[in-house]
Design an enzyme around this catalytic site. Structure first.
Site, PDB file in Angstrom:
ATOM      1  N   LYS A   1      -1.063  -5.125  -2.920  1.00 33.77           N
ATOM      2  CA  LYS A   1      -0.767  -4.291  -3.954  1.00 33.77           C
ATOM      3  C   LYS A   1      -1.435  -4.502  -5.325  1.00 33.77           C
ATOM      4  CE  LYS A   1       3.295  -2.330  -6.433  1.00 33.77           C
ATOM      5  NZ  LYS A   1       4.834  -2.200  -6.680  1.00 33.77           N
TER       6      LYS A   1
ATOM      7  N   SER B   1       7.015   1.933  -6.335  1.00 30.92           N
ATOM      8  CA  SER B   1       5.411   1.944  -6.644  1.00 30.92           C
ATOM      9  C   SER B   1       4.552   1.235  -5.705  1.00 30.92           C
ATOM     10  CB  SER B   1       5.480   1.055  -8.032  1.00 30.92           C
ATOM     11  OG  SER B   1       6.143  -0.284  -7.572  1.00 30.92           O
TER      12      SER B   1
ATOM     13  N   SER C   1      10.894  -0.618  -5.096  1.00 30.76           N
ATOM     14  CA  SER C   1       9.676  -0.357  -4.750  1.00 30.76           C
ATOM     15  C   SER C   1       8.979  -0.697  -3.644  1.00 30.76           C
ATOM     16  CB  SER C   1       8.613  -0.722  -5.981  1.00 30.76           C
ATOM     17  OG  SER C   1       8.992  -0.040  -7.183  1.00 30.76           O
TER      18      SER C   1
END
Length: 412
Positions: A62, A131, A155
């Protein structure tokens, strides 16, 4: 999807080379990435390592996690082309275990609300969640067998549910958050995405050098408490159906299953999660918000605008509630093995304007307990819906084993 356990077994048996395994991921990325948009960037010349338990495993990171070999832009214009000098410890842990970091996956700006352009692999008209949008989508699309994400509210678990993959948000601080852009130091947790529960267990075990996290071949039937989280509002039909289906399957497979309402102090902790999150966010983003206000992502900027009146006294009171809720929850886990609850209100919402609602995730992030998403059903539009298995703090092995039990029960 690519099973980490399957790739690992084939490499150990000599049926697949690490180089060929990485080549399969690169081929899949080449075929699918232009459509899904799960990566910010990737290395099309990535090579497999020759040693380590994760050799031949391609991993997506990420893009709020520092990498020395790729820029870390956090989905935000303020950090365009920002190049860290060092890998975050979680990235180094993967490399030391033999994994190949194949690229950076998309994130909502600063892992907040402003969405990415990443599509849900199961239905391109729907969000993959966030996210950790790119990490969930890349695994779900079959591009890579393992990806890292982070969770401050929901997330990791929510996009895993929306994309139909397994994921673990481990116990707070089992994985270090050094080198990860901070949103809230009380909440931020690094997590893993994989095709199945045993896959994420193998990944986490290799990263932490904790073989006890590997799910055994035979798992004892757990004592399960179903928690509907009534304080968070009613779920959609598909969310409720997923929870009922998983509970029924587990019971039929031999688990003890009953419902339990959470104590009021735990419900109160759910209500004050935003107080903790926003108070700490104002300190975490003090430089960006103060020095680059106009360049801040608009939805996050709006959240900070609305919450800038938060006081230390309110924060301290919220932290006191958090402590008492954690104690109450620990008492519950003295009597049961795991909780079973919703991963999301339902299937992924249509469009890309929202990444979905974290209301069923945020309490457990605040409690710091390990959470595992188990894909459970396919709703209308081909959209997956999962459930969450939760163990007590530090009980990551128990959470993974019980989640694997539920996963196997659902396949029967």
């Amino acid at each position: 999807m690519i099973s980490l356990a399957d790739v690992k077994a084939r490499i150990e048996q000599g049926a697949l080379s690490p180089e060929a395994a990485i080549g399969q991921s690169l081929e899949a990325i080449g075929a699918l990435e232009k459509t899904i948009g799960a990566f910010v960037r990737h290395d099309d010349k990535a090579r497999g390592q020759t040693a380590g338990p994760l050799r031949g495993i391609a991993v997506g990171i990420k893009d709020i996690i520092d990498t020395a070999d790729f820029p870390t832009e956090m989905g935000a214009a303020i950090y365009r082309a920002h190049q860290p000098r060092a890998d975050a410890p979680v990235v180094m842990a993967l490399k030391q275990a033999g994994a190949t970091i194949i690229g950076k996956t998309t994130t909502t700006a600063f892992a907040a609300n402003d969405p990415t352009a990443t599509l849900n692999p199961h239905n391109h008209a729907h969000t993959p969640g966030g996210s950790s949008s790119g990490s969930a989508a890349a695994v779900a699309a079959g591009m890579i067998p393992l990806a890292l994400g982070t969770q401050t509210g929901g997330s990791v678990i929510r996009p895993a549910s929306f994309c139909g993959v397994a994921a673990i948000k481990p116990s707070y601080r089992l994985l270090p958050t050094v080198g990860v852009k901070c949103f809230s130091w009380t909440l931020d947790t690094v997590g893993l995405f994989g095709a199945g529960v045993r896959d994420v267990a193998l990944g986490l075990a290799a990263m932490t050098k904790r073989p006890e996290l590997i799910v055994p071949s035979s798992v004892a039937a757990p004592r399960i408490v179903v928690v509907t989280q009534a304080f968070a509002g009613a779920p959609e039909t598909s969310g409720a159906e997923a929870l009922q289906k998983a509970a029924r399957a587990a019971e039929q497979a031999g688990a003890t299953v009953r419902e339990l309402a959470m104590p009021e102090i735990v419900a109160e902790a759910w209500r004050i999660h935003p107080v903790v999150q926003e108070f700490e966010a104002h300190q975490s983003f003090a430089w960006e918000y103060g020095q680059h206000y106009d360049a801040m992502p608009p939805l996050l900027r709006g959240r900070l605008d609305e919450s800038k009146g938060g006081t230390p006294a309110e924060y301290d009171a919220a932290m006191d509630i958090t402590l008492r809720a954690r104690q109450a929850l620990a008492a519950i886990f003295a009597e049961v093995d795991v909780l079973l609850t919703l991963s999301a209100p339902g299937a992924a919402p249509a469009g890309l304007a929202s990444t979905g609602d974290p209301r069923y995730n945020r309490l457990w992030t605040l409690m710091g307990v390990p959470c595992v998403n188990v894909p459970t059903l396919i709703a209308e539009g081909g959209l997956p819906v999962g459930v969450t298995v939760i163990a007590g703090f530090g009980g990551d092995a128990k959470a993974l084993a019980a989640a694997s039990f539920v996963e196997d029960a659902l396949k029967r």
